[in-house]
Design a protein around this motif. Structure first.
Motif, PDB file in Angstrom:
ATOM      1  N   GLY A  47       1.114  -1.075   0.023  1.00  0.00           N
ATOM      2  CA  GLY A  47      -0.118  -0.211   0.050  1.00  0.00           C
ATOM      3  C   GLY A  47       0.916   0.937   0.037  1.00  0.00           C
ATOM      4  N   ARG A  48       0.417   2.006  -0.095  1.00  0.00           N
ATOM      5  CA  ARG A  48       1.030   3.824   0.223  1.00  0.00           C
ATOM      6  C   ARG A  48       2.458   3.446   0.969  1.00  0.00           C
ATOM      7  NH1 ARG A  48       1.035   7.102  -2.712  1.00  0.00           N
ATOM      8  NH2 ARG A  48      -0.442   6.485  -3.914  1.00  0.00           N
ATOM      9  N   PRO A  49       2.180   3.310   2.729  1.00  0.00           N
ATOM     10  CA  PRO A  49       3.823   2.889   3.347  1.00  0.00           C
ATOM     11  C   PRO A  49       4.945   2.235   2.943  1.00  0.00           C
ATOM     12  CG  PRO A  49       1.573   2.552   4.225  1.00  0.00           C
ATOM     13  CD  PRO A  49       1.160   2.310   3.240  1.00  0.00           C
ATOM     14  N   MET A  50       4.274   1.270   1.708  1.00  0.00           N
ATOM     15  CA  MET A  50       4.828   0.739   1.131  1.00  0.00           C
ATOM     16  C   MET A  50       5.532   1.215   0.326  1.00  0.00           C
ATOM     17  SD  MET A  50       4.287  -2.654  -0.957  1.00  0.00           S
ATOM     18  CE  MET A  50       6.049  -4.083  -1.807  1.00  0.00           C
ATOM     19  N   LEU A  51       5.212   2.051  -0.516  1.00  0.00           N
ATOM     20  CA  LEU A  51       5.939   2.375  -1.318  1.00  0.00           C
ATOM     21  C   LEU A  51       6.549   4.265  -0.816  1.00  0.00           C
ATOM     22  CD1 LEU A  51       2.799   2.942  -3.917  1.00  0.00           C
ATOM     23  CD2 LEU A  51       4.265   1.848  -4.565  1.00  0.00           C
ATOM     24  N   ARG A  52       6.108   4.346   0.391  1.00  0.00           N
ATOM     25  CA  ARG A  52       7.537   5.674   0.698  1.00  0.00           C
ATOM     26  C   ARG A  52       8.136   5.068   1.324  1.00  0.00           C
ATOM     27  NH1 ARG A  52       2.526   8.148   3.665  1.00  0.00           N
ATOM     28  NH2 ARG A  52       2.540   6.260   4.505  1.00  0.00           N
ATOM     29  N   ILE A  53       8.108   4.225   1.825  1.00  0.00           N
ATOM     30  CA  ILE A  53       9.894   2.925   1.950  1.00  0.00           C
ATOM     31  C   ILE A  53      10.862   3.181   1.008  1.00  0.00           C
ATOM     32  CG2 ILE A  53      10.551   0.603   2.652  1.00  0.00           C
ATOM     33  CD1 ILE A  53       8.237   1.009   4.669  1.00  0.00           C
ATOM     34  N   ALA A  54      10.159   2.556  -0.209  1.00  0.00           N
ATOM     35  CA  ALA A  54      10.202   2.244  -1.316  1.00  0.00           C
ATOM     36  C   ALA A  54      11.373   3.514  -2.056  1.00  0.00           C
ATOM     37  CB  ALA A  54       9.704   1.470  -2.979  1.00  0.00           C
ATOM     38  N   ASP A  55      10.653   4.512  -1.966  1.00  0.00           N
ATOM     39  CA  ASP A  55      11.198   5.978  -1.885  1.00  0.00           C
ATOM     40  C   ASP A  55      12.032   6.553  -0.724  1.00  0.00           C
ATOM     41  OD1 ASP A  55      10.858   7.920  -4.119  1.00  0.00           O
ATOM     42  OD2 ASP A  55      10.127   9.115  -2.437  1.00  0.00           O
ATOM     43  N   GLN A  56      12.369   6.302   0.183  1.00  0.00           N
ATOM     44  CA  GLN A  56      13.490   6.710   0.751  1.00  0.00           C
ATOM     45  C   GLN A  56      13.970   5.634   0.564  1.00  0.00           C
ATOM     46  OE1 GLN A  56      10.792   5.745   4.103  1.00  0.00           O
ATOM     47  NE2 GLN A  56      10.092   7.661   4.450  1.00  0.00           N
ATOM     48  N   GLU A  57      14.074   4.698   0.485  1.00  0.00           N
ATOM     49  CA  GLU A  57      15.122   3.694   0.169  1.00  0.00           C
ATOM     50  C   GLU A  57      15.519   3.650  -0.964  1.00  0.00           C
ATOM     51  OE1 GLU A  57      14.418   0.409   2.455  1.00  0.00           O
ATOM     52  OE2 GLU A  57      14.354   1.622   4.990  1.00  0.00           O
ATOM     53  N   GLY A  75       8.989   6.333  -8.066  1.00  0.00           N
ATOM     54  CA  GLY A  75       9.824   5.438  -8.279  1.00  0.00           C
ATOM     55  C   GLY A  75       9.470   4.343  -9.451  1.00  0.00           C
ATOM     56  N   THR A  76      10.726   2.489  -9.569  1.00  0.00           N
ATOM     57  CA  THR A  76       9.730   1.853  -9.886  1.00  0.00           C
ATOM     58  C   THR A  76       8.999   0.779  -9.751  1.00  0.00           C
ATOM     59  OG1 THR A  76      12.111   1.913 -11.461  1.00  0.00           O
ATOM     60  CG2 THR A  76      11.122  -0.129 -12.015  1.00  0.00           C
ATOM     61  N   LEU A  77       7.903  -0.220 -10.432  1.00  0.00           N
ATOM     62  CA  LEU A  77       7.269  -0.489  -9.403  1.00  0.00           C
ATOM     63  C   LEU A  77       7.472  -1.722 -10.593  1.00  0.00           C
ATOM     64  CD1 LEU A  77       4.078  -0.421  -7.516  1.00  0.00           C
ATOM     65  CD2 LEU A  77       4.087  -1.434  -9.915  1.00  0.00           C
ATOM     66  N   PHE A  78       7.465  -2.737  -9.886  1.00  0.00           N
ATOM     67  CA  PHE A  78       7.440  -3.776 -11.144  1.00  0.00           C
ATOM     68  C   PHE A  78       6.404  -4.438 -10.835  1.00  0.00           C
ATOM     69  CE2 PHE A  78       9.139  -8.047 -13.090  1.00  0.00           C
ATOM     70  CZ  PHE A  78       7.746  -8.133 -14.551  1.00  0.00           C
ATOM     71  N   LEU A  79       5.062  -5.371 -11.873  1.00  0.00           N
ATOM     72  CA  LEU A  79       3.736  -6.182 -10.857  1.00  0.00           C
ATOM     73  C   LEU A  79       4.569  -7.621 -11.214  1.00  0.00           C
ATOM     74  CD1 LEU A  79       0.886  -6.685  -9.798  1.00  0.00           C
ATOM     75  CD2 LEU A  79       0.454  -6.174 -12.488  1.00  0.00           C
ATOM     76  N   ILE A  80       4.231  -8.770 -10.806  1.00  0.00           N
ATOM     77  CA  ILE A  80       5.258  -9.583 -10.879  1.00  0.00           C
ATOM     78  C   ILE A  80       3.614 -10.715 -10.177  1.00  0.00           C
ATOM     79  CG2 ILE A  80       5.656 -11.818  -9.006  1.00  0.00           C
ATOM     80  CD1 ILE A  80       7.605  -9.846  -9.962  1.00  0.00           C
TER      81      ILE A  80
END
Ligand SMILES: [Zn+2]
Length: 171
Positions: A47-57, A75-80
């Protein structure tokens, strides 16, 4: 001294790519760690918190949730889409043109994503099974969880798995 700018601005190596998976992809995360890629697992639903972490790191998001692709994310997101972990791994390798280097394999703790450090054989005498101690010279330890790794059945099985699922990507 003049240095050529083209060397300074080359695109970043795929070795430096870092990943963040959702909890349903924890097995894929372990395989990326086996190959030497820094990969963390988001323990809750994507969800959104996950994207925030991905963005920060500065991590690439790997998710099985279709609706994540509709969210705003710089950022980059890949759907598995695959369910089979071997196919998931293959799709990530191909999507990001990951270079597999045997020197980088088995260097990250599978449990906590921490870089392993070499440890003296004498130090692990009481920490590994006697037959392992007798037959193995080199050991690594995770500085976070303390787990000891050695070249044994696990890497052999892992290599067999890779030969089956990603034969064209092995060096
Ligand atoms: Zn660990």
């Amino acid at each position: 001294m003049n240095s050529s700018p083209k060397n300074n601005f080359s695109s970043p190596s795929t070795e430096d790519l870092k990943f963040l998976t959702d909890a349903s992809l924890a097995r894929l995360a372990k395989w990326l760690r086996i190959l030497g890629f820094d990969t963390t697992v988001y323990p809750q639903e994507a969800g959104r918190p996950m994207l925030r972490i991905a963005d920060q790191e500065k991590r690439i998001v790997l998710t099985r949730r279709q609706d994540m692709t509709e969210r705003q994310f710089a950022g980059t997101l890949f759907l598995i889409t695959d369910v089979v972990v071997g196919k998931q791994l293959k799709s990530v390798i191909e999507k990001f043109s990951l270079k597999i280097d045997r020197e980088r394999m088995f260097r990250i703790c599978l449990e906590c994503n921490e870089a392993l450090k070499p440890v003296m054989r004498e130090e692990v005498r009481d920490l590994v099974p006697p037959y392992v101690f007798e037959n193995c010279e080199q050991y690594n330890r995770c500085s976070r969880c303390g787990k000891i790794y050695w070249m044994g059945t696990h890497p052999r099985n892992a290599l067999r798995f890779m030969e089956r699922h990603i034969p064209n990507h092995l060096p």
